[in-house]
Structure formats: structure tokens, C-alpha cells
Write a protein that holds these residues in place. Structure first.
Motif, PDB file in Angstrom:
ATOM      1  N   UNK A 270      10.392 -28.183 -14.127  1.00  0.00           N
ATOM      2  CA  UNK A 270      10.643 -29.620 -14.185  1.00  0.00           C
ATOM      3  C   UNK A 270       9.505 -30.446 -14.743  1.00  0.00           C
ATOM      4  N   UNK A 271       8.468 -29.790 -15.214  1.00  0.00           N
ATOM      5  CA  UNK A 271       7.377 -30.564 -15.804  1.00  0.00           C
ATOM      6  C   UNK A 271       7.815 -31.230 -17.112  1.00  0.00           C
ATOM      7  N   UNK A 272       7.145 -32.307 -17.440  1.00  0.00           N
ATOM      8  CA  UNK A 272       7.463 -33.039 -18.664  1.00  0.00           C
ATOM      9  C   UNK A 272       6.460 -32.653 -19.743  1.00  0.00           C
ATOM     10  N   UNK A 273       6.991 -32.386 -20.905  1.00  0.00           N
ATOM     11  CA  UNK A 273       6.132 -32.055 -22.038  1.00  0.00           C
ATOM     12  C   UNK A 273       5.909 -33.331 -22.842  1.00  0.00           C
ATOM     13  N   UNK A 274       4.646 -33.770 -22.919  1.00  0.00           N
ATOM     14  CA  UNK A 274       4.295 -34.967 -23.685  1.00  0.00           C
ATOM     15  C   UNK A 274       3.301 -34.600 -24.767  1.00  0.00           C
ATOM     16  N   UNK A 275       3.496 -35.180 -25.942  1.00  0.00           N
ATOM     17  CA  UNK A 275       2.645 -34.824 -27.077  1.00  0.00           C
ATOM     18  C   UNK A 275       2.316 -36.078 -27.880  1.00  0.00           C
ATOM     19  N   UNK A 276       1.063 -36.233 -28.201  1.00  0.00           N
ATOM     20  CA  UNK A 276       0.622 -37.342 -29.038  1.00  0.00           C
ATOM     21  C   UNK A 276       0.344 -36.792 -30.435  1.00  0.00           C
ATOM     22  N   UNK A 277       1.062 -37.310 -31.436  1.00  0.00           N
ATOM     23  CA  UNK A 277       0.930 -36.784 -32.800  1.00  0.00           C
ATOM     24  C   UNK A 277       0.485 -37.896 -33.732  1.00  0.00           C
ATOM     25  N   UNK A 278      -0.058 -37.473 -34.874  1.00  0.00           N
ATOM     26  CA  UNK A 278      -0.557 -38.431 -35.858  1.00  0.00           C
ATOM     27  C   UNK A 278       0.534 -38.917 -36.794  1.00  0.00           C
ATOM     28  N   UNK A 279       1.469 -38.069 -37.122  1.00  0.00           N
ATOM     29  CA  UNK A 279       2.526 -38.428 -38.062  1.00  0.00           C
ATOM     30  C   UNK A 279       3.869 -37.947 -37.529  1.00  0.00           C
ATOM     31  N   UNK A 280       4.991 -38.538 -37.978  1.00  0.00           N
ATOM     32  CA  UNK A 280       6.323 -38.093 -37.532  1.00  0.00           C
ATOM     33  C   UNK A 280       6.587 -36.623 -37.823  1.00  0.00           C
ATOM     34  N   UNK A 281       5.958 -36.106 -38.873  1.00  0.00           N
ATOM     35  CA  UNK A 281       6.202 -34.704 -39.213  1.00  0.00           C
ATOM     36  C   UNK A 281       5.692 -33.753 -38.131  1.00  0.00           C
ATOM     37  N   UNK A 282       4.759 -34.246 -37.315  1.00  0.00           N
ATOM     38  CA  UNK A 282       4.222 -33.392 -36.256  1.00  0.00           C
ATOM     39  C   UNK A 282       5.057 -33.430 -34.977  1.00  0.00           C
ATOM     40  N   UNK A 283       6.063 -34.277 -34.930  1.00  0.00           N
ATOM     41  CA  UNK A 283       6.867 -34.415 -33.710  1.00  0.00           C
ATOM     42  C   UNK A 283       7.619 -33.130 -33.415  1.00  0.00           C
ATOM     43  N   UNK A 284       7.704 -32.796 -32.163  1.00  0.00           N
ATOM     44  CA  UNK A 284       8.403 -31.578 -31.737  1.00  0.00           C
ATOM     45  C   UNK A 284       9.912 -31.811 -31.708  1.00  0.00           C
ATOM     46  N   UNK A 285      10.651 -30.802 -32.100  1.00  0.00           N
ATOM     47  CA  UNK A 285      12.100 -30.823 -31.954  1.00  0.00           C
ATOM     48  C   UNK A 285      12.446 -30.031 -30.691  1.00  0.00           C
ATOM     49  N   UNK A 286      13.158 -30.666 -29.772  1.00  0.00           N
ATOM     50  CA  UNK A 286      13.454 -30.050 -28.486  1.00  0.00           C
ATOM     51  C   UNK A 286      14.953 -29.834 -28.357  1.00  0.00           C
ATOM     52  N   UNK A 287      15.356 -28.598 -28.078  1.00  0.00           N
ATOM     53  CA  UNK A 287      16.755 -28.268 -27.813  1.00  0.00           C
ATOM     54  C   UNK A 287      16.850 -27.745 -26.389  1.00  0.00           C
ATOM     55  N   UNK A 288      17.594 -28.433 -25.552  1.00  0.00           N
ATOM     56  CA  UNK A 288      17.721 -28.020 -24.150  1.00  0.00           C
ATOM     57  C   UNK A 288      18.936 -27.129 -23.974  1.00  0.00           C
ATOM     58  N   UNK A 289      18.866 -26.270 -22.954  1.00  0.00           N
ATOM     59  CA  UNK A 289      19.954 -25.352 -22.621  1.00  0.00           C
ATOM     60  C   UNK A 289      20.502 -25.717 -21.260  1.00  0.00           C
ATOM     61  N   UNK A 290      21.784 -25.974 -21.187  1.00  0.00           N
ATOM     62  CA  UNK A 290      22.405 -26.341 -19.914  1.00  0.00           C
ATOM     63  C   UNK A 290      22.653 -25.109 -19.068  1.00  0.00           C
ATOM     64  N   UNK A 291      22.714 -25.341 -17.770  1.00  0.00           N
ATOM     65  CA  UNK A 291      23.037 -24.250 -16.849  1.00  0.00           C
ATOM     66  C   UNK A 291      21.897 -23.303 -16.599  1.00  0.00           C
ATOM     67  N   UNK A 292      20.689 -23.668 -17.025  1.00  0.00           N
ATOM     68  CA  UNK A 292      19.564 -22.740 -16.894  1.00  0.00           C
ATOM     69  C   UNK A 292      19.095 -22.588 -15.458  1.00  0.00           C
ATOM     70  N   UNK A 293      19.289 -23.609 -14.632  1.00  0.00           N
ATOM     71  CA  UNK A 293      18.751 -23.551 -13.283  1.00  0.00           C
ATOM     72  C   UNK A 293      19.815 -23.342 -12.226  1.00  0.00           C
ATOM     73  N   UNK A 294      21.060 -23.296 -12.605  1.00  0.00           N
ATOM     74  CA  UNK A 294      22.135 -23.089 -11.634  1.00  0.00           C
ATOM     75  C   UNK A 294      22.621 -21.658 -11.705  1.00  0.00           C
ATOM     76  N   UNK A 295      23.229 -21.179 -10.614  1.00  0.00           N
ATOM     77  CA  UNK A 295      23.730 -19.809 -10.590  1.00  0.00           C
ATOM     78  C   UNK A 295      24.859 -19.614 -11.584  1.00  0.00           C
ATOM     79  N   UNK A 296      24.870 -18.454 -12.216  1.00  0.00           N
ATOM     80  CA  UNK A 296      25.902 -18.143 -13.197  1.00  0.00           C
ATOM     81  C   UNK A 296      27.004 -17.308 -12.566  1.00  0.00           C
ATOM     82  N   UNK A 297      28.239 -17.603 -12.895  1.00  0.00           N
ATOM     83  CA  UNK A 297      29.411 -16.796 -12.534  1.00  0.00           C
ATOM     84  C   UNK A 297      29.632 -16.713 -11.028  1.00  0.00           C
TER      85      UNK A 297
END
Length: 423
Positions: A270-297
């Protein structure tokens, strides 16, 4: 140069490594070159071995087979002659020894387990001099000849499979005669085969729980799948793509590893990832996955257990399986036990196996009807008043006190004046 982004692969559960549904054992027998009939050809002759594998892998399926075996065996044998009970004398006691190491009761347990698990059971009879000895065979190791006159026994069917030619030195197969059906047979060594009969199956039996096998596979696959996620540190909760130059000119590999280390391990959920960048090109692209913390099936796992229980025509309480929201009383468990015994255990398991064991005694010159002394899963002690069924000394023994012989036949009436009277 930009790289094409891969689409995440969707995870799947495979229901079974081998087909869960049998094919006719008479299928293509004429085309088979081996002397035995494969069990079954479409399963590479290892269908019965897979039955045993499923019982080991599925907790619900395996527990029910074990409990069925226990209720089928009960507390031992009862003997009758023309409906009248027979006491076990020295002659009968000697006849209850299967071989030098096992009693007839031990033999019965192993035969019952194989019969319930695979739909087949095999007992080998050996006559040495005037004495008969009996041994059970693991039903996964036996195959029957096309003319039903021989049994082929091997521990290597997973290696031999459906091949008609194999390395006989590396994978030995023993041949034993099948019983010719005569009590006064001249055969010195032979095998008796009993099976659960089913339409379209002439050579091998099919267990009555065959319809639960795919559910047993599912029950096994779900924890296996989730365990793999444990080993892999669970499903990643997010994919972070860092684009452009790293801050402060760090080595890219070092920088990425530092980011990963900051959010991996215990206490970092649950930690937050924060990043300070100099230009927009350095910005991170984040793709989250649902259901990662809940029981499956979870629902599928629960449904699989329910289907296994119902497919077995069984009750969860008889196998010690907890069912959410159900707290059965002793009377309810007794009622379920009676239904299971009268509709399944006695007619479909005990009856055919006891018929076999009556034949085994006949080889030794004993003709008696055999029954099983049943034992209910729970006692009736909680429904009985001890004052009405136990005498004074028996009640005192329960309390940890010594006997009072002069009052041996007197029932406690609610007052014990031992402490008020001097002796």
C-alpha cells in the motif's frame, strides 16, 4: 527505439492433466497387440493410476474416500449360521488370519479402500500344502487379459503405458492366473477380481464417484495456482515503466532495483510511489492489476467441495468436513449416518466385499454368513441418564472413587452420604 508493449497473458486453470471421463474398456481391444486390456487406451493405460492421484491431491475427495472405507470396515466381523450368531472359537480365530503378517480384518480394509477408490479390488490366493493364504493387490498395478484368464501385475504402467512392446527387464510384469470360479479348484496361485459394474465396461469396474473427478481436479488446481503466486511474491500490484533518462544520471539497472526494493517485502503493502522528474518524458507509466490482494477463486473452491460431497452421495459431517453456517446436532449426524449406511455403504460396498470374504473362508472349509459390526460416528452417552444405566460402583469409578462392594447393586438416587457417615 520504442518497443511494442506486450498484452498481459490471461491466466487459466487447466481442469485435468488426463481425461476425467473414461471411455469404454472394450473400445479398440481387437486392435491392441498387448495381452492385457488397457485401462483405458485413451488414457495411455493409466486411468486407474490417475484415480489414485486425484484422491491424494483433492482434500475433500480424499477425505470422503477414507471415511467411506472406515464406515465400510466398522469394528470387525460378525458371523452367522442360518441367521443365528456364531461365537469365534479357536478354529474360526485361526481362519481369521489372512497370512503370516496380516489378519483378515487388515486384508478387508485394504480391499475396501481399493474397491471404493478405483471400483476394483484384487485378492491373491496361494495354496501351500493344505493351507490357504490371502494377499491384496494395489488395484493400480493390475491389468486383466482379454480372455479374463490372467492378471498382469506391474508397478510400471506409467512407463509401459499402452505399448505392446516394452523393456521387460527394466519394467517387469508378473503374470498370475485368474480364479476359475471353483471352490475345489486345483489352482495353487490365483487372483479373484471384484469390480463395481457399469454399462459399457466389461473388464474393469468404475467407481460410483466418477462424476466428481473434474471437481477434484479443480479443488487441487486452485491452491496450486495460489501457491505459485506465493512463491512468486504474489501477483504484482502494478507495472511501472520508467521512460527517459534516470534522475541524477544513475545507472538504469541500479535505479530500477532501488525502486523495486523500496516497495517489495513485508510491511511495504500500500505504499505510494512518488517521483520528481525534470521533463514529462521521464514520467513513469503505471498499470495497475485488479484483484491482486484479494483471494482468487474462493467461490469456485467452495462450489468444488460441495459438488464433490454431493457426487459422492455423502454427508460432510461423516468426513469431518466443516460446512459454513451448519452446526449439526448429534441426532442429525446419526440420521445422516443411517442414510449413508443403508443406501450406499452396506449394499454397494459391504455386500460385494463380504461375499468375496465368505468365499475365502470356504477355501478353508468354513461356510458362514459374514456381516460388519457397525459403529456410529457419535455416541449416545449425552442422551442417557447415568443413574439409570450404571450401578453405584460404576458411577464411583467415573468419579475416580474406590468401589463400595456392599452397595454394588444400589443405584444412586441423587445423594451420596459417604462424607457424612463414618465407617
Amino acid at each position: 527505439m520504442s518497443q511494442r508493449r506486450r498484452k498481459p497473458t490471461k491466466r487459466k486453470i487447466q481442469a485435468s492433466a488426463q481425461p476425467a471421463n473414461p471411455t469404454r474398456d472394450t473400445k479398440n481391444i481387437k486392435d491392441e497387440n498387448a495381452e492385457w486390456v488397457n485401462f483405458f487406451k485413451d488414457s495411455s493405460n493409466v486411468y486407474v493410476n490417475d484415480l489414485a492421484l486425484r484422491a491424494r491431491r483433492s482434500p475433500t475427495h480424499g477425505a470422503i474416500i477414507r471415511s467411506k472405507t472406515i464406515y465400510t470396515c466398522g469394528e470387525g466381523f460378525l458371523f452367522f449360521n442360518d441367521g443365528e450368531p456364531v461365537e469365534v472359537d479357536e478354529t474360526l480365530k485361526k481362519a481369521l488370519q489372512a497370512n503370516k503378517e496380516e489378519s483378515l480384518k487388515d486384508l478387508y480394509f485394504n480391499v475396501a479402500y481399493n474397491y471404493i477408490l478405483t471400483g476394483n479390488a484384487y485378492v491373491e490366493v496361494q495354496k501351500i500344502g493344505d493351507s490357504y493364504f490371502y494377499f491384496w493387490h494395489d488395484s493400480t498395478k493390475v491389468r486383466v487379459s482379454k480372455d479374463r484368464k490372467k492378471a498382469f501385475i506391474s508397478s510400471f504402467w506409467r512407463d509401459i503405458k499402452a505399448n505392446s512392446s516394452w523393456d521387460k527387464k527394466k519394467y517387469p510384469v508378473e503374470e498370475v492366473e485368474m480364479w476359475n470360479g471353483r471352490i475345489d479348484t486345483k489352482q495353487k496361485k490365483f487372483i479373484i477380481h471384484i469390480k463395481q459394474n457399469a454399462p459399457e465396461f466389461d473388464y474393469y469396474g468404475i467407481p460410483e464417484h466418477v462424476q466428481v473427478l473434474k471437481w477434484a481436479d479443480i479443488e487441487y488446481k486452485i491452491p496450486t495456482y495460489n501457491l505459485a503466486r506465493f512463491d512468486n511474491g504474489f501477483f504484482p500490484s502494478a507495472l511501472i515503466s520508467l521512460i527517459g533518462e534516470t534522475p541524477d544520471g544513475d545507472n538504469p539497472q541500479t535505479y530500477v532495483q532501488r525502486v523495486v526494493d523500496s516497495f517489495a517485502g513485508e510491511g511495504n503493502n500500500g505504499k505510494i510511489f512518488a517521483q520528481l522528474v525534470d521533463t514529462p518524458e521521464q514520467a513513469a507509466q503505471v498499470e495497475t492489476f485488479s484483484g491482486a490482494e484479494s483471494g482468487e477463486f474462493i467461490d469456485l473452491d467452495r462450489l468444488a467441495a460441495q459438488r464433490i460431497i454431493s457426487g459422492h452421495r455423502w454427508f460432510a459431517s461423516l468426513s469431518g468436513i466443516m460446512v459454513g453456517g451448519q452446526l449439526g446436532s448429534n441426532q442429525q449426524i446419526i440420521n445422516e449416518w443411517k442414510i449413508a449406511m443403508n443406501n450406499l455403504v452396506i449394499p454397494e460396498y459391504q455386500a460385494p466385499i463380504l461375499k468375496l470374504f465368505e468365499k475365502l473362508l470356504m477355501f478353508r472349509g468354513i461356510e458362514l454368513e459374514m456381516r460388519i459390526k457397525s459403529k456410529p460416528p457419535v455416541g449416545v452417552e449425552d442422551r442417557l441418564d447415568p443413574k439409570l444405566v450404571l450401578d453405584m460402583n460404576e458411577q464411583r469409578e467415573e468419579l475416580g472413587r474406590g468401589p463400595r462392594q456392599e452397595l454394588n447393586d444400589i443405584f444412586i438416587d441423587g445423594s451420596d452420604n459417604e462424607d457424612n457417615n463414618s465407617n
